[in-house]
Design an enzyme around this catalytic site. Structure first.
Site, PDB file in Angstrom:
ATOM      1  N   PRO A 225      45.749  39.021  34.995  1.00  0.00           N
ATOM      2  CA  PRO A 225      45.290  38.744  36.353  1.00  0.00           C
ATOM      3  C   PRO A 225      46.180  37.704  37.025  1.00  0.00           C
ATOM      4  O   PRO A 225      46.693  36.807  36.362  1.00  0.00           O
ATOM      5  CB  PRO A 225      43.884  38.177  36.139  1.00  0.00           C
ATOM      6  CG  PRO A 225      43.886  37.654  34.751  1.00  0.00           C
ATOM      7  CD  PRO A 225      44.857  38.468  33.969  1.00  0.00           C
ATOM      8  N   CYS A 226      46.411  37.872  38.301  1.00  0.00           N
ATOM      9  CA  CYS A 226      47.194  36.906  39.077  1.00  0.00           C
ATOM     10  C   CYS A 226      46.351  36.489  40.253  1.00  0.00           C
ATOM     11  O   CYS A 226      46.622  36.887  41.382  1.00  0.00           O
ATOM     12  CB  CYS A 226      48.480  37.530  39.584  1.00  0.00           C
ATOM     13  SG  CYS A 226      49.522  38.135  38.299  1.00  0.00           S
TER      14      CYS A 226
END
Ligand code: SAH
Length: 615
Positions: A225-226
């Site tokens: 995830p970013c």
């Protein structure tokens, strides 16, 4: 390595007409991989409920490569529960990926310490005892009063599981005379006297392959995830993206790749990864792979192009060791118009036919094709399981209803089963009374939304305003029928609040939330939001895939997922690379019948005949 702008490919240089220079070298990996049904192990990082790895394995197995998800890691306990339920043979680890990496490093040391691999010892950092000390401390002595005896070690993790602000390697202890409910996590240095117990655990864990060692995971997939780059995150740190802890997971993902050295990697991410800071994180990921001597190739895939009524563009990055063949990307099978969504610099990375090609593509799928066969339910539906109330109508509905055994070819399609088919997770997020009243007031026709409610009119420039001719309408609770946020959302220009979907539409992107306040998610003909199962269908999850956790968590798992037909198509790409059956281009055509792949699977010929007969 050669670099080609085509799909940002860094690939082995062709030598002597061979696609891969190393394909003439017999390596261990090659001899093991080129045999069709050899078992390959997959590690799914940031696994969520496991859609990406499920699709990869289905696709690879269809194409003749036995790929199995051996390990999965996710921080979210509900996602882990879902994954375990659907993949009982997978080692599912509910932990932070960074701690998982630390654990892998410790695990390797332990395996060496007990001579399971190599001969190096574990003494270097003083965590363990050396052989001379060991005899003195063996746990043969009587247990003094007030002390408990370690029965056996039943788990291992890195971190602070006992929440004592003591980060490090911990073992889960089953105390002698006590059951699993009394198990506790103990730090390594508290178990100095228990070398034999630790050895037993490590030896058995090594044999059972509970954790990957360097070289033992053939494939790593994952969607780190970013959150720091999300378009919705207004505080993103674009001058130093890696300094933002929310973007750290791409680094952790690559660190795990560096440690385990899998033969192949597949990373997925949102397109914002390429928009944010001029694509810094995307370029970082590719550079990391190339610097570790991996080949790399990046493509942007649209889920709708693989037979879903959903647009959903995502970035995919392949990596392959220089001893392997770099996987390609699958050409679309369905005719979906790709309208924007990708930054100009990366437009040529979109996986699509170019204008000179004239492929025959299937028509784009529509919402009705995917969900119209599902039983009607209300906003208050509470059942997690219910029977289907009608047979499937479309091909998609027939395929999505196949059981796990039918899909994997271990059971004939349509063969009589003693179990009655059950529909899971067909229940919606229950709206509160006010929202429910609002939804009931939205007409049941294409394009309807809050603008159709009494008191709202559309002024110049498509901006909504209150109609001065009509007095405000209030709900029984005293709240307004049309909430202010509908009027002000996107400066009054958005038709999304309380929007109804229609049967002939394609959904832009299934997201993690189900509230109807700022997205079009109302069922065409029922007064409720789409159910978890309906969203799951739009993501291509087979109906047998069950989800666990509170309702909102189940929506999150579905919304986070890689669309299953996309990962299935990528699984076919992977299998072709494994058997070195790729052309030289960056793209390839999926086999005919990819959509009905369950029926045309090479190991499932009987099933095809059975279906042909029933038609
Ligand atoms: N690839 C998955 C979806 C992944 S979504 C699928 O196809 O189903 C990203 C996941 O990362 C979420 O499930 C989230 O719980 C998990 N996650 C976020 N931060 C994490 C961390 N630090 N360590 C491990 N998992 C994390």
């Amino acid at each position: 390595m050669s670099y080609s702008t085509s799909y940002t490919s860094f690939a082995n240089l062709p030598i002597d007409g061979l696609h891969s220079p190393m394909s003439s070298v017999t390596s261990d990996s090659e001899s093991s991989l080129s045999i069709g049904k050899t078992r390959l192990t997959l590690l799914d990082l940031y696994s969520g409920c496991g859609a990406m790895s499920t699709g990869l394995c289905l696709g690879a197995n269809f194409a003749g490569t036995n790929l199995q998800t051996r390990w999965a890691v996710d921080l979210n306990s509900f996602a882990c529960e879902s994954l375990k339920l659907n993949h009982p043979h997978t080692e599912v680890r509910n932990e932070d990926a960074e701690n998982f990496l630390m654990l892998l490093q410790e695990w390797e040391k332990l395996c060496k310490r007990f001579s399971l691999i190599g001969t190096q010892s574990y003494f270097d950092d003083g965590c363990m005892l050396n052989d001379d000390d060991e005899d003195d401390l063996e746990d043969s002595s009587e247990v003094p009063k007030g002390e408990f005896e370690v029965g056996k070690i039943v788990g291992i993790c890195y971190g602070d599981p006992a929440k004592l602000s003591k980060v490090g390697l911990h073992f889960k202890v089953r105390w002698k005379g006590y059951g699993p409910s009394e198990d506790t996590w103990e730090p390594l240095d508290g178990l100095r006297k228990c070398q034999e117990r630790i050895k037993d655990f490590v030896t058995s864990g090594y044999k059972r392959n509970i954790l990957p060692l360097p070289g033992s995971a053939d494939v790593i997939c994952g969607g780190p995830p970013c959150q720091g780059i999300s378009g919705f995150n207004r505080f993103r740190q674009s001058d130093a993206p890696l300094q933002d802890p929310k973007n750290k997971q791409v680094v952790v993902f690559m660190d795990i790749v560096e440690f385990l050295k899998p033969k192949y990697i597949l990373m997925e991410n949102v397109v914002d990864m390429l928009k944010f800071a001029r694509g810094f994180l995307g370029r970082y990921a590719i550079s990391r792979l190339v610097s570790m001597n991996y080949q790399a190739r990046m493509g942007l895939m649209v889920a709708g192009c693989y037979g879903l009524p959903q647009f959903r563009m995502r970035v995919f990055l392949w990596g392959a060791l220089s001893t392997e063949v770099l996987p390609q990307f699958p050409y679309p099978t369905h005719d979906v118009v790709i309208r924007g969504g990708c930054p100009n610099e990366f437009e040529s990375n979109v996986v699509a036919y170019d204008e000179s090609q004239r492929p025959t593509l299937e028509k784009a799928l529509l919402l009705g094709d995917a969900i119209r066969d599902l039983p009607p339910i209300t906003n208050a539906e509470k059942r997690d399981e219910m029977p289907y109330d009608q047979p499937p109508i479309t091909n998609f509905q027939r395929m999505i209803r196949l059981t796990r055994d039918e899909l994997t070819g271990s059971r004939q399609v349509g063969a009589k089963s003693s179990k009655k088919a059950c529909l899971f997770d067909h229940r919606p997020l229950e709206l509160n009374d006010d929202d429910y009243q609002r939804v009931c007031a939205i007409p049941k026709r294409k394009g309807a939304n809050f603008r159709d409610l009494s008191g709202v009119r559309v002024g110049e420039d498509n901006v909504v305003e209150w109609d001065p001719e009509i007095s405000s309408v209030y709900l029984p609770s005293g709240k307004p029928l049309v909430p202010d946020y509908c009027m002000s959302f996107i400066k009054g220009k958005s038709p999304k609040p309380f929007g109804r979907l229609w049967w002939d539409e394609t959904v832009p992107t299934v997201v993690t939330r189900a509230e109807p306040h700022n997205q079009v998610i109302l069922h065409p003909e029922q007064d409720r939001v789409l159910s978890i199962r309906e969203n799951a269908r739009l993501q291509g999850f087979p109906d047998y895939y069950q989800l666990r956790g509170p309702i909102k968590e189940r929506y999150i798992q579905v919304g986070n997922a890689v669309a299953v037909p996309v990962s299935r198509a990528l699984g076919i790409a992977l299998a072709r690379a494994v058997v070195k059956d790729c052309g030289s281009g960056a793209l390839f055509e999926l086999p005919p019948g990819f959509q009905q792949h369950e029926l045309t699977s090479l190991n499932n010929l009987d099933a095809i005949e059975a279906v042909a007969e029933t038609k």
